[in-house]
Design an enzyme around this catalytic site. Structure first.
Site, PDB file in Angstrom:
ATOM      1  N   VAL A 267      22.801  78.139  36.995  1.00 42.66           N
ATOM      2  CA  VAL A 267      23.398  77.094  36.152  1.00 42.66           C
ATOM      3  C   VAL A 267      23.095  75.704  36.709  1.00 42.66           C
ATOM      4  CG1 VAL A 267      25.551  76.221  35.159  1.00 42.66           C
ATOM      5  CG2 VAL A 267      25.245  78.680  35.447  1.00 42.66           C
TER       6      VAL A 267
ATOM      7  N   VAL B  27      27.454  57.857  26.893  1.00 42.31           N
ATOM      8  CA  VAL B  27      28.595  57.613  27.776  1.00 42.31           C
ATOM      9  C   VAL B  27      28.970  56.122  27.793  1.00 42.31           C
ATOM     10  CG1 VAL B  27      29.231  57.577  30.235  1.00 42.31           C
ATOM     11  CG2 VAL B  27      28.196  59.616  29.241  1.00 42.31           C
TER      12      VAL B  27
ATOM     13  N   LYS C 239      35.249  80.444  36.288  1.00 40.45           N
ATOM     14  CA  LYS C 239      36.401  81.129  35.681  1.00 40.45           C
ATOM     15  C   LYS C 239      37.191  81.938  36.695  1.00 40.45           C
ATOM     16  CE  LYS C 239      32.451  83.428  35.002  1.00 40.45           C
ATOM     17  NZ  LYS C 239      31.163  83.143  34.404  1.00 40.45           N
TER      18      LYS C 239
ATOM     19  N   VAL D 114      34.247  79.814  29.942  1.00 43.11           N
ATOM     20  CA  VAL D 114      34.475  80.906  28.976  1.00 43.11           C
ATOM     21  C   VAL D 114      33.342  80.939  27.957  1.00 43.11           C
ATOM     22  CG1 VAL D 114      36.056  81.930  27.295  1.00 43.11           C
ATOM     23  CG2 VAL D 114      36.978  80.602  29.202  1.00 43.11           C
TER      24      VAL D 114
ATOM     25  N   GLY E 290      30.003  80.953  28.049  1.00 41.64           N
ATOM     26  CA  GLY E 290      28.760  80.184  28.196  1.00 41.64           C
ATOM     27  C   GLY E 290      28.681  78.977  27.291  1.00 41.64           C
TER      28      GLY E 290
ATOM     29  N   GLY F 161      19.616  86.261  34.981  1.00 43.75           N
ATOM     30  CA  GLY F 161      20.572  85.200  35.354  1.00 43.75           C
ATOM     31  C   GLY F 161      21.905  85.305  34.650  1.00 43.75           C
TER      32      GLY F 161
ATOM     33  N   GLU G 219      27.086  87.847  37.478  1.00 41.14           N
ATOM     34  CA  GLU G 219      27.703  87.116  38.582  1.00 41.14           C
ATOM     35  C   GLU G 219      26.987  87.478  39.884  1.00 41.14           C
ATOM     36  OE1 GLU G 219      30.264  84.753  38.125  1.00 41.14           O
ATOM     37  OE2 GLU G 219      29.490  85.163  36.142  1.00 41.14           O
TER      38      GLU G 219
ATOM     39  N   LYS H 202      38.247  85.270  31.973  1.00 39.59           N
ATOM     40  CA  LYS H 202      38.080  84.460  30.757  1.00 39.59           C
ATOM     41  C   LYS H 202      39.242  84.703  29.789  1.00 39.59           C
ATOM     42  CE  LYS H 202      33.072  84.522  31.231  1.00 39.59           C
ATOM     43  NZ  LYS H 202      31.869  85.336  30.988  1.00 39.59           N
TER      44      LYS H 202
ATOM     45  N   GLY I 102      23.652  82.617  31.017  1.00 38.21           N
ATOM     46  CA  GLY I 102      22.309  82.079  31.231  1.00 38.21           C
ATOM     47  C   GLY I 102      22.373  80.610  31.618  1.00 38.21           C
TER      48      GLY I 102
END
Ligand code: NDP
Ligand code: HSE
Length: 452
Positions: free
Chosen positions: A21, A40, A112, A139, A141, A194, A197, A212, A314
Protein backbone atom coordinates in the site's frame (compact mmCIF):
# COMPACT_ATOMS: atom_id res chain seq x y z
CA UNK A 1 -9.40 29.81 10.84
CA UNK A 2 -8.15 28.71 7.41
CA UNK A 3 -5.47 30.47 5.38
CA UNK A 4 -5.70 31.23 1.68
CA UNK A 5 -3.73 29.13 -0.79
CA UNK A 6 -1.24 31.97 -1.30
CA UNK A 7 -0.47 32.17 2.42
CA UNK A 8 -0.43 28.45 3.04
CA UNK A 9 2.95 26.76 2.96
CA UNK A 10 3.33 23.07 2.11
CA UNK A 11 1.76 20.53 4.43
CA UNK A 12 4.36 18.02 5.54
CA UNK A 13 3.25 14.44 5.03
CA UNK A 14 4.96 11.50 6.74
CA UNK A 15 4.37 8.02 5.37
CA UNK A 16 4.83 5.06 7.70
CA UNK A 17 5.34 1.98 5.54
CA UNK A 18 6.43 1.44 1.96
CA UNK A 19 5.06 -2.02 1.18
CA UNK A 20 2.12 -2.99 -1.03
CA UNK A 21 0.00 0.00 0.00
CA UNK A 22 2.71 2.50 1.00
CA UNK A 23 4.48 2.24 -2.37
CA UNK A 24 1.28 3.19 -4.15
CA UNK A 25 0.51 6.00 -1.71
CA UNK A 26 4.00 7.43 -2.31
CA UNK A 27 3.57 7.11 -6.07
CA UNK A 28 0.21 8.88 -6.10
CA UNK A 29 1.38 11.62 -3.73
CA UNK A 30 4.29 12.31 -6.07
CA UNK A 31 2.67 11.84 -9.47
CA UNK A 32 -0.51 13.73 -8.62
CA UNK A 33 1.13 16.46 -6.55
CA UNK A 34 -0.13 19.34 -8.70
CA UNK A 35 -3.74 18.16 -8.69
CA UNK A 36 -3.63 17.36 -4.99
CA UNK A 37 -2.27 20.85 -4.22
CA UNK A 38 -5.16 22.39 -6.15
CA UNK A 39 -7.73 20.23 -4.39
CA UNK A 40 -6.29 20.88 -0.95
CA UNK A 41 -5.32 24.52 -1.37
CA UNK A 42 -1.71 23.83 -0.41
CA UNK A 43 1.09 21.59 -1.64
CA UNK A 44 1.52 18.23 0.08
CA UNK A 45 5.20 17.62 0.70
CA UNK A 46 6.18 14.01 1.33
CA UNK A 47 8.92 14.53 3.92
CA UNK A 48 9.86 10.92 4.59
CA UNK A 49 8.87 7.26 4.45
CA UNK A 50 9.52 5.05 7.46
CA UNK A 51 10.47 1.44 6.81
CA UNK A 52 12.13 -1.35 8.78
CA UNK A 53 15.09 -1.68 6.41
CA UNK A 54 15.94 1.38 4.33
CA UNK A 55 18.58 -0.51 2.35
CA UNK A 56 16.28 -3.34 1.23
CA UNK A 57 15.51 -3.65 -2.50
CA UNK A 58 12.02 -2.28 -3.25
CA UNK A 59 10.71 -3.52 -6.57
CA UNK A 60 7.20 -2.25 -5.72
CA UNK A 61 8.53 1.24 -5.07
CA UNK A 62 10.62 1.77 -8.18
CA UNK A 63 9.30 5.31 -8.64
CA UNK A 64 9.90 6.31 -5.01
CA UNK A 65 12.80 8.65 -4.19
CA UNK A 66 14.97 6.41 -1.99
CA UNK A 67 16.41 9.42 -0.16
CA UNK A 68 13.00 9.71 1.55
CA UNK A 69 13.37 6.30 3.21
CA UNK A 70 14.21 6.31 6.90
CA UNK A 71 14.36 3.83 9.74
CA UNK A 72 13.67 6.65 12.23
CA UNK A 73 9.86 6.55 12.30
CA UNK A 74 9.64 8.57 15.53
CA UNK A 75 11.80 11.37 14.17
CA UNK A 76 9.73 11.43 10.99
CA UNK A 77 6.42 11.65 12.84
CA UNK A 78 7.71 14.59 14.88
CA UNK A 79 8.08 16.76 11.79
CA UNK A 80 4.77 16.07 10.05
CA UNK A 81 1.40 17.82 9.72
CA UNK A 82 -0.25 14.66 8.41
CA UNK A 83 0.87 11.11 9.22
CA UNK A 84 -0.20 8.21 7.02
CA UNK A 85 0.18 4.83 8.69
CA UNK A 86 0.33 1.86 6.33
CA UNK A 87 2.84 -0.27 8.21
CA UNK A 88 0.28 -2.56 9.86
CA UNK A 89 0.43 -4.42 13.18
CA UNK A 90 -0.35 -3.09 16.63
CA UNK A 91 3.04 -1.79 17.70
CA UNK A 92 4.83 0.43 16.90
CA UNK A 93 1.90 1.68 14.79
CA UNK A 94 -0.22 2.60 17.85
CA UNK A 95 2.57 4.48 19.64
CA UNK A 96 3.55 6.33 16.48
CA UNK A 97 -0.02 7.39 15.77
CA UNK A 98 -0.49 8.55 19.36
CA UNK A 99 2.74 10.55 19.14
CA UNK A 100 1.55 12.10 15.89
CA UNK A 101 -1.82 13.03 17.40
CA UNK A 102 -0.24 14.45 20.55
CA UNK A 103 2.03 16.62 18.43
CA UNK A 104 -1.02 18.00 16.58
CA UNK A 105 -0.77 16.05 13.34
CA UNK A 106 -3.82 14.63 11.56
CA UNK A 107 -3.61 10.89 11.01
CA UNK A 108 -4.78 8.56 8.27
CA UNK A 109 -4.54 4.82 8.75
CA UNK A 110 -5.43 1.63 6.86
CA UNK A 111 -4.78 -0.46 9.96
CA UNK A 112 -8.03 -2.27 10.77
CA UNK A 113 -6.31 -4.63 13.19
CA UNK A 114 -5.21 -1.70 15.33
CA UNK A 115 -8.56 0.10 15.09
CA UNK A 116 -10.49 -3.03 16.05
CA UNK A 117 -8.18 -3.67 18.99
CA UNK A 118 -7.67 -0.19 20.36
CA UNK A 119 -9.51 2.31 18.17
CA UNK A 120 -11.14 4.12 21.13
CA UNK A 121 -7.71 5.12 22.51
CA UNK A 122 -6.82 6.68 19.19
CA UNK A 123 -10.23 8.33 18.73
CA UNK A 124 -10.09 9.81 22.22
CA UNK A 125 -6.56 11.11 21.72
CA UNK A 126 -7.56 12.70 18.41
CA UNK A 127 -10.64 14.23 20.03
CA UNK A 128 -8.56 15.67 22.88
CA UNK A 129 -5.94 17.06 20.51
CA UNK A 130 -8.61 18.38 18.12
CA UNK A 131 -7.12 16.61 15.10
CA UNK A 132 -8.56 14.38 12.41
CA UNK A 133 -8.35 10.61 12.34
CA UNK A 134 -9.48 9.02 9.08
CA UNK A 135 -9.51 5.33 8.15
CA UNK A 136 -11.46 4.74 4.94
CA UNK A 137 -8.88 2.22 3.68
CA UNK A 138 -9.26 0.07 6.79
CA UNK A 139 -12.51 -1.44 5.48
CA UNK A 140 -12.97 -2.93 2.01
CA UNK A 141 -9.99 -1.35 0.25
CA UNK A 142 -11.02 1.16 -2.38
CA UNK A 143 -14.74 1.04 -1.60
CA UNK A 144 -16.07 4.19 0.05
CA UNK A 145 -17.94 2.56 2.93
CA UNK A 146 -16.59 4.13 6.12
CA UNK A 147 -17.55 7.65 5.07
CA UNK A 148 -21.08 6.68 3.92
CA UNK A 149 -21.76 4.86 7.17
CA UNK A 150 -20.04 7.48 9.34
CA UNK A 151 -21.39 10.58 7.59
CA UNK A 152 -23.89 10.03 4.78
CA UNK A 153 -26.13 7.76 6.87
CA UNK A 154 -25.69 9.76 10.09
CA UNK A 155 -29.32 10.86 9.86
CA UNK A 156 -30.72 7.38 9.27
CA UNK A 157 -30.91 4.20 11.36
CA UNK A 158 -28.86 1.29 10.07
CA UNK A 159 -30.50 -2.08 10.64
CA UNK A 160 -28.06 -4.49 9.04
CA UNK A 161 -24.74 -4.64 7.25
CA UNK A 162 -23.95 -7.73 5.21
CA UNK A 163 -20.83 -7.99 3.16
CA UNK A 164 -17.80 -9.61 1.69
CA UNK A 165 -15.04 -7.54 3.25
CA UNK A 166 -11.95 -9.70 2.80
CA UNK A 167 -10.42 -9.86 -0.65
CA UNK A 168 -8.05 -12.73 0.08
CA UNK A 169 -10.71 -15.19 1.19
CA UNK A 170 -13.03 -14.18 -1.62
CA UNK A 171 -10.17 -14.73 -4.06
CA UNK A 172 -9.35 -18.13 -2.53
CA UNK A 173 -12.97 -19.36 -2.54
CA UNK A 174 -13.48 -18.06 -6.06
CA UNK A 175 -10.36 -19.79 -7.36
CA UNK A 176 -11.35 -23.04 -5.65
CA UNK A 177 -14.84 -22.87 -7.19
CA UNK A 178 -13.92 -21.76 -10.68
CA UNK A 179 -10.60 -23.50 -11.35
CA UNK A 180 -10.41 -26.22 -8.74
CA UNK A 181 -7.23 -24.65 -7.38
CA UNK A 182 -6.14 -25.99 -4.01
CA UNK A 183 -6.67 -23.88 -0.92
CA UNK A 184 -2.92 -23.51 -0.33
CA UNK A 185 -2.14 -22.53 -3.92
CA UNK A 186 -4.91 -19.94 -3.92
CA UNK A 187 -3.62 -18.40 -0.68
CA UNK A 188 -0.12 -18.24 -2.15
CA UNK A 189 -1.48 -16.42 -5.22
CA UNK A 190 -3.37 -13.96 -3.02
CA UNK A 191 -0.11 -13.24 -1.20
CA UNK A 192 1.79 -12.75 -4.46
CA UNK A 193 -0.91 -10.35 -5.66
CA UNK A 194 -0.57 -8.23 -2.50
CA UNK A 195 -4.05 -8.98 -1.15
CA UNK A 196 -3.12 -10.97 1.93
CA UNK A 197 -2.04 -9.63 5.30
CA UNK A 198 1.60 -10.05 6.36
CA UNK A 199 0.40 -13.21 8.11
CA UNK A 200 -2.38 -14.62 5.88
CA UNK A 201 -3.81 -16.42 8.90
CA UNK A 202 -5.45 -13.09 9.64
CA UNK A 203 -7.36 -13.45 6.38
CA UNK A 204 -8.20 -17.15 6.23
CA UNK A 205 -9.17 -17.44 9.90
CA UNK A 206 -11.48 -14.44 9.55
CA UNK A 207 -9.63 -12.05 11.89
CA UNK A 208 -9.28 -9.40 9.18
CA UNK A 209 -12.95 -9.57 8.24
CA UNK A 210 -13.87 -9.54 11.94
CA UNK A 211 -11.81 -6.39 12.50
CA UNK A 212 -13.58 -4.71 9.60
CA UNK A 213 -16.97 -5.91 10.87
CA UNK A 214 -16.17 -4.42 14.28
CA UNK A 215 -15.26 -1.07 12.73
CA UNK A 216 -18.40 -0.96 10.58
CA UNK A 217 -20.65 -2.08 13.43
CA UNK A 218 -19.20 0.58 15.74
CA UNK A 219 -19.93 3.29 13.19
CA UNK A 220 -23.33 1.99 12.13
CA UNK A 221 -24.74 1.36 15.60
CA UNK A 222 -22.97 4.17 17.52
CA UNK A 223 -21.67 1.55 19.90
CA UNK A 224 -18.17 0.35 20.69
CA UNK A 225 -17.59 -3.01 19.08
CA UNK A 226 -14.16 -4.59 19.33
CA UNK A 227 -12.63 -7.66 17.75
CA UNK A 228 -13.52 -9.86 20.75
CA UNK A 229 -17.18 -8.96 20.30
CA UNK A 230 -17.27 -10.55 16.86
CA UNK A 231 -18.19 -14.24 16.54
CA UNK A 232 -15.61 -15.47 14.05
CA UNK A 233 -15.08 -18.51 11.89
CA UNK A 234 -12.69 -18.52 8.94
CA UNK A 235 -12.57 -20.58 5.75
CA UNK A 236 -9.89 -23.12 6.68
CA UNK A 237 -12.47 -25.88 7.18
CA UNK A 238 -14.04 -25.31 3.76
CA UNK A 239 -13.04 -28.16 1.45
CA UNK A 240 -13.06 -28.53 -2.31
CA UNK A 241 -15.95 -30.91 -1.72
CA UNK A 242 -17.96 -28.21 0.08
CA UNK A 243 -17.32 -25.80 -2.78
CA UNK A 244 -18.43 -28.35 -5.37
CA UNK A 245 -21.57 -29.28 -3.41
CA UNK A 246 -22.43 -25.61 -3.04
CA UNK A 247 -22.43 -25.25 -6.82
CA UNK A 248 -24.42 -28.46 -7.18
CA UNK A 249 -27.16 -27.00 -5.01
CA UNK A 250 -27.22 -23.56 -6.67
CA UNK A 251 -25.01 -21.71 -4.22
CA UNK A 252 -21.55 -20.32 -3.79
CA UNK A 253 -19.60 -20.17 -0.53
CA UNK A 254 -18.57 -16.70 0.65
CA UNK A 255 -16.96 -15.46 3.85
CA UNK A 256 -19.55 -12.98 5.10
CA UNK A 257 -19.39 -10.27 7.72
CA UNK A 258 -22.77 -9.50 9.25
CA UNK A 259 -23.58 -6.79 11.77
CA UNK A 260 -27.19 -6.39 12.72
CA UNK A 261 -29.58 -4.91 15.15
CA UNK A 262 -31.15 -7.80 17.10
CA UNK A 263 -33.54 -8.44 19.93
CA UNK A 264 -32.50 -11.02 22.52
CA UNK A 265 -34.69 -13.68 24.15
CA UNK A 266 -35.36 -11.31 27.06
CA UNK A 267 -36.54 -8.61 24.66
CA UNK A 268 -33.35 -6.57 25.08
CA UNK A 269 -32.29 -4.67 22.00
CA UNK A 270 -28.65 -5.00 20.96
CA UNK A 271 -26.13 -5.61 18.23
CA UNK A 272 -24.79 -8.91 16.95
CA UNK A 273 -21.69 -9.15 14.79
CA UNK A 274 -20.44 -12.32 13.13
CA UNK A 275 -18.06 -13.49 10.43
CA UNK A 276 -18.38 -16.94 8.95
CA UNK A 277 -18.56 -18.81 5.66
CA UNK A 278 -22.07 -19.08 4.29
CA UNK A 279 -23.89 -20.39 1.28
CA UNK A 280 -25.16 -17.61 -0.92
CA UNK A 281 -27.72 -18.44 -3.65
CA UNK A 282 -26.30 -17.95 -7.15
CA UNK A 283 -29.13 -15.51 -7.83
CA UNK A 284 -27.99 -13.14 -5.06
CA UNK A 285 -25.76 -10.17 -6.07
CA UNK A 286 -23.10 -11.23 -3.53
CA UNK A 287 -22.68 -14.51 -5.41
CA UNK A 288 -21.31 -12.59 -8.38
CA UNK A 289 -18.56 -10.89 -6.38
CA UNK A 290 -15.47 -12.51 -7.86
CA UNK A 291 -11.75 -12.49 -7.15
CA UNK A 292 -10.52 -9.99 -4.58
CA UNK A 293 -13.54 -7.75 -5.02
CA UNK A 294 -15.65 -6.83 -2.00
CA UNK A 295 -19.29 -5.82 -1.68
CA UNK A 296 -21.21 -4.45 1.26
CA UNK A 297 -24.99 -4.25 1.62
CA UNK A 298 -26.35 -1.73 4.08
CA UNK A 299 -30.00 -1.78 5.13
CA UNK A 300 -31.23 1.40 6.76
CA UNK A 301 -34.69 2.47 7.88
CA UNK A 302 -35.17 5.37 5.53
CA UNK A 303 -32.61 4.69 2.79
CA UNK A 304 -33.63 1.08 2.32
CA UNK A 305 -30.99 -1.14 0.74
CA UNK A 306 -27.67 0.23 -0.45
CA UNK A 307 -24.89 -1.76 -2.08
CA UNK A 308 -21.23 -0.79 -2.30
CA UNK A 309 -18.95 -2.75 -4.60
CA UNK A 310 -15.35 -2.55 -5.71
CA UNK A 311 -11.77 -3.66 -5.23
CA UNK A 312 -11.31 -4.72 -1.65
CA UNK A 313 -7.56 -5.22 -1.57
CA UNK A 314 -4.36 -4.42 -3.42
CA UNK A 315 -1.92 -1.54 -3.41
CA UNK A 316 -3.43 1.00 -5.81
CA UNK A 317 -7.10 0.54 -4.80
CA UNK A 318 -6.21 0.90 -1.13
CA UNK A 319 -3.99 3.89 -1.84
CA UNK A 320 -6.96 5.57 -3.53
CA UNK A 321 -8.91 5.39 -0.25
CA UNK A 322 -5.88 6.60 1.72
CA UNK A 323 -5.40 9.59 -0.57
CA UNK A 324 -9.06 10.55 -0.25
CA UNK A 325 -8.59 10.73 3.50
CA UNK A 326 -5.37 12.69 3.14
CA UNK A 327 -7.15 15.30 1.02
CA UNK A 328 -9.95 15.60 3.61
CA UNK A 329 -7.52 16.01 6.48
CA UNK A 330 -5.35 18.43 4.50
CA UNK A 331 -8.35 20.57 3.53
CA UNK A 332 -9.21 20.90 7.19
CA UNK A 333 -5.66 22.09 7.85
CA UNK A 334 -6.02 24.74 5.18
CA UNK A 335 -9.64 25.79 5.53
CA UNK A 336 -10.33 24.92 9.14
CA UNK A 337 -12.86 22.38 10.39
CA UNK A 338 -12.54 18.81 11.49
CA UNK A 339 -13.88 15.42 10.55
CA UNK A 340 -16.46 13.56 12.66
CA UNK A 341 -15.56 12.22 16.08
CA UNK A 342 -16.31 8.77 17.41
CA UNK A 343 -20.00 8.43 18.23
CA UNK A 344 -20.86 5.83 20.86
CA UNK A 345 -23.93 7.42 22.40
CA UNK A 346 -26.18 4.39 21.80
CA UNK A 347 -23.89 2.04 23.79
CA UNK A 348 -26.01 -0.98 22.84
CA UNK A 349 -25.25 -4.36 24.41
CA UNK A 350 -23.41 -6.81 22.18
CA UNK A 351 -25.57 -9.91 21.97
CA UNK A 352 -24.20 -13.34 21.05
CA UNK A 353 -24.26 -14.35 17.40
CA UNK A 354 -26.59 -17.18 18.36
CA UNK A 355 -29.29 -14.52 18.84
CA UNK A 356 -29.51 -14.22 15.07
CA UNK A 357 -31.69 -16.80 13.34
CA UNK A 358 -30.63 -17.97 9.90
CA UNK A 359 -31.38 -20.64 7.36
CA UNK A 360 -29.06 -23.61 7.31
CA UNK A 361 -28.04 -26.24 4.83
CA UNK A 362 -27.22 -29.63 6.35
CA UNK A 363 -25.56 -32.19 4.10
CA UNK A 364 -25.41 -35.81 5.18
CA UNK A 365 -24.42 -39.18 3.84
CA UNK A 366 -26.99 -41.88 4.66
CA UNK A 367 -27.68 -45.50 3.79
CA UNK A 368 -29.48 -45.51 0.47
CA UNK A 369 -32.66 -47.33 1.50
CA UNK A 370 -36.36 -46.55 2.03
CA UNK A 371 -37.52 -44.76 5.17
CA UNK A 372 -34.29 -42.90 5.95
CA UNK A 373 -35.58 -39.51 4.89
CA UNK A 374 -38.67 -39.96 7.06
CA UNK A 375 -36.48 -40.63 10.11
CA UNK A 376 -34.39 -37.54 9.47
CA UNK A 377 -37.48 -35.39 8.88
CA UNK A 378 -38.95 -36.65 12.13
CA UNK A 379 -35.93 -35.41 14.07
CA UNK A 380 -36.16 -31.96 12.49
CA UNK A 381 -39.86 -31.79 13.34
CA UNK A 382 -39.26 -32.90 16.93
CA UNK A 383 -36.71 -30.10 17.41
CA UNK A 384 -39.00 -27.48 15.90
CA UNK A 385 -36.76 -26.86 12.89
CA UNK A 386 -38.80 -26.35 9.76
CA UNK A 387 -37.62 -27.82 6.47
CA UNK A 388 -37.60 -25.55 3.43
CA UNK A 389 -36.32 -28.16 0.97
CA UNK A 390 -34.77 -31.61 0.84
CA UNK A 391 -32.79 -32.76 -2.13
CA UNK A 392 -30.89 -35.87 -3.04
CA UNK A 393 -28.61 -34.50 -5.73
CA UNK A 394 -26.11 -36.60 -7.59
CA UNK A 395 -22.56 -36.25 -6.37
CA UNK A 396 -20.81 -33.24 -7.96
CA UNK A 397 -17.53 -33.53 -9.80
CA UNK A 398 -14.92 -31.54 -7.92
CA UNK A 399 -13.11 -29.16 -10.30
CA UNK A 400 -9.47 -30.22 -10.64
CA UNK A 401 -10.05 -33.61 -8.99
CA UNK A 402 -8.51 -36.65 -10.67
CA UNK A 403 -11.82 -38.03 -11.85
CA UNK A 404 -12.33 -40.95 -9.47
CA UNK A 405 -16.08 -40.53 -9.09
CA UNK A 406 -18.76 -42.35 -7.16
CA UNK A 407 -20.44 -44.76 -9.59
CA UNK A 408 -23.66 -44.67 -7.60
CA UNK A 409 -23.27 -48.27 -6.45
CA UNK A 410 -21.88 -47.56 -3.00
CA UNK A 411 -25.19 -47.71 -1.14
CA UNK A 412 -24.68 -44.13 -0.01
CA UNK A 413 -27.17 -41.34 -0.63
CA UNK A 414 -26.40 -37.69 -0.09
CA UNK A 415 -29.20 -35.66 1.44
CA UNK A 416 -29.11 -31.89 1.33
CA UNK A 417 -31.60 -30.32 3.73
CA UNK A 418 -32.27 -26.60 3.72
CA UNK A 419 -34.09 -25.29 6.77
CA UNK A 420 -36.22 -22.25 7.27
CA UNK A 421 -34.70 -19.68 9.65
CA UNK A 422 -33.76 -21.46 12.86
CA UNK A 423 -32.02 -20.58 16.08
CA UNK A 424 -28.43 -21.80 16.33
CA UNK A 425 -29.14 -23.86 19.47
CA UNK A 426 -32.13 -25.64 17.87
CA UNK A 427 -30.11 -26.39 14.77
CA UNK A 428 -27.18 -27.74 16.79
CA UNK A 429 -29.48 -30.02 18.79
CA UNK A 430 -31.06 -31.22 15.57
CA UNK A 431 -27.71 -32.03 13.98
CA UNK A 432 -26.62 -33.92 17.10
CA UNK A 433 -29.81 -35.98 17.04
CA UNK A 434 -29.56 -36.73 13.31
CA UNK A 435 -25.92 -37.77 13.64
CA UNK A 436 -26.80 -40.71 15.92
CA UNK A 437 -29.57 -42.11 13.71
CA UNK A 438 -28.62 -45.63 12.64
CA UNK A 439 -28.75 -45.07 8.85
CA UNK A 440 -26.80 -41.79 9.02
CA UNK A 441 -23.18 -42.42 8.05
CA UNK A 442 -21.89 -38.87 8.36
CA UNK A 443 -22.99 -35.25 8.67
CA UNK A 444 -20.74 -33.91 5.93
CA UNK A 445 -21.38 -30.22 6.41
CA UNK A 446 -23.53 -27.66 8.18
CA UNK A 447 -23.47 -24.18 6.66
CA UNK A 448 -25.58 -21.12 7.14
CA UNK A 449 -27.49 -19.83 4.11
CA UNK A 450 -27.57 -16.04 3.77
CA UNK A 451 -29.28 -13.90 1.15
CA UNK A 452 -32.85 -14.54 0.11
P1 NDP B 1 3.32 -4.63 3.76
O1 NDP B 1 3.79 -5.71 4.62
O2 NDP B 1 3.41 -4.81 2.27
O3 NDP B 1 4.13 -3.28 4.10
C1 NDP B 1 4.39 -2.87 5.40
C2 NDP B 1 5.39 -1.73 5.36
O4 NDP B 1 5.53 -1.21 6.66
C3 NDP B 1 6.78 -2.15 4.89
O5 NDP B 1 7.36 -1.16 4.08
C4 NDP B 1 7.57 -2.29 6.19
O6 NDP B 1 8.95 -1.98 6.08
C5 NDP B 1 6.90 -1.22 7.03
N1 NDP B 1 7.00 -1.54 8.44
C6 NDP B 1 6.43 -2.58 9.07
N2 NDP B 1 6.77 -2.56 10.37
C7 NDP B 1 7.56 -1.49 10.55
C8 NDP B 1 8.25 -0.94 11.67
N3 NDP B 1 8.18 -1.52 12.86
N4 NDP B 1 8.96 0.18 11.47
C9 NDP B 1 9.04 0.76 10.26
N5 NDP B 1 8.42 0.29 9.16
C10 NDP B 1 7.70 -0.83 9.31
O7 NDP B 1 1.84 -4.30 4.18
P2 NDP B 1 0.64 -3.72 3.29
O8 NDP B 1 1.10 -2.54 2.53
O9 NDP B 1 -0.03 -4.83 2.56
O10 NDP B 1 -0.41 -3.28 4.43
C11 NDP B 1 -0.17 -2.15 5.20
C12 NDP B 1 -1.41 -1.83 6.03
O11 NDP B 1 -2.51 -1.60 5.15
C13 NDP B 1 -1.86 -2.95 6.97
O12 NDP B 1 -2.42 -2.38 8.12
C14 NDP B 1 -2.95 -3.65 6.17
O13 NDP B 1 -3.88 -4.31 7.00
C15 NDP B 1 -3.57 -2.48 5.49
N6 NDP B 1 -4.29 -2.79 4.25
C16 NDP B 1 -3.69 -3.55 3.29
C17 NDP B 1 -4.35 -3.82 2.12
C18 NDP B 1 -3.75 -4.66 1.05
O14 NDP B 1 -4.45 -4.97 0.09
N7 NDP B 1 -2.47 -5.03 1.12
C19 NDP B 1 -5.70 -3.31 1.89
C20 NDP B 1 -6.25 -2.50 2.97
C21 NDP B 1 -5.55 -2.27 4.11
P3 NDP B 1 9.94 -2.92 5.20
O15 NDP B 1 9.49 -2.72 3.80
O16 NDP B 1 11.32 -2.38 5.45
O17 NDP B 1 9.73 -4.29 5.70
N1 HSE C 1 -5.90 -8.68 3.53
C1 HSE C 1 -7.00 -7.83 3.26
C2 HSE C 1 -7.95 -8.52 2.32
C3 HSE C 1 -6.51 -6.55 2.65
O1 HSE C 1 -7.59 -9.56 1.76
O2 HSE C 1 -9.07 -8.05 2.17
C4 HSE C 1 -7.60 -5.51 2.50
O3 HSE C 1 -8.02 -5.05 3.74
Amino acid sequence: MGASQQEQGPLRVALLGCGVVGSEVARLLTQQSADLASRVGAPLELVGIAVRDASAPRPLAASVDRSLLTEDAEGLVARADIVIEVMGGIEPARTLLLRAIESGAAVVTANKALLAEDGPTLYKAADTAGVDIYFEAAVAGAIPIVRPVRESLAGDSVRRILGIVNGTTNYVLDQMASTGMSFDDAVKQAQDLGYAEADPTADVEGFDAAAKAAILASLAFHTRVSLEDVAREGITRITADDVAWAAQTGHVIKLLAIAESVTGDDGAHGVSVRVHPALVPLTHPLAGVRGAFNAVFVEADAAGELMFYGRGAGGAPTASAVLGDVVSAARHRVLGGKGPEESTYAALPILPASTAVTRYQVRLAVDDRPGVLAQVAQVLASKGVSIEAVRQPSEPSVPGADGAEDDGSTGVAHLVITTHAAAEAALAATVDAIAVLEPVQEITSVLRVEGA
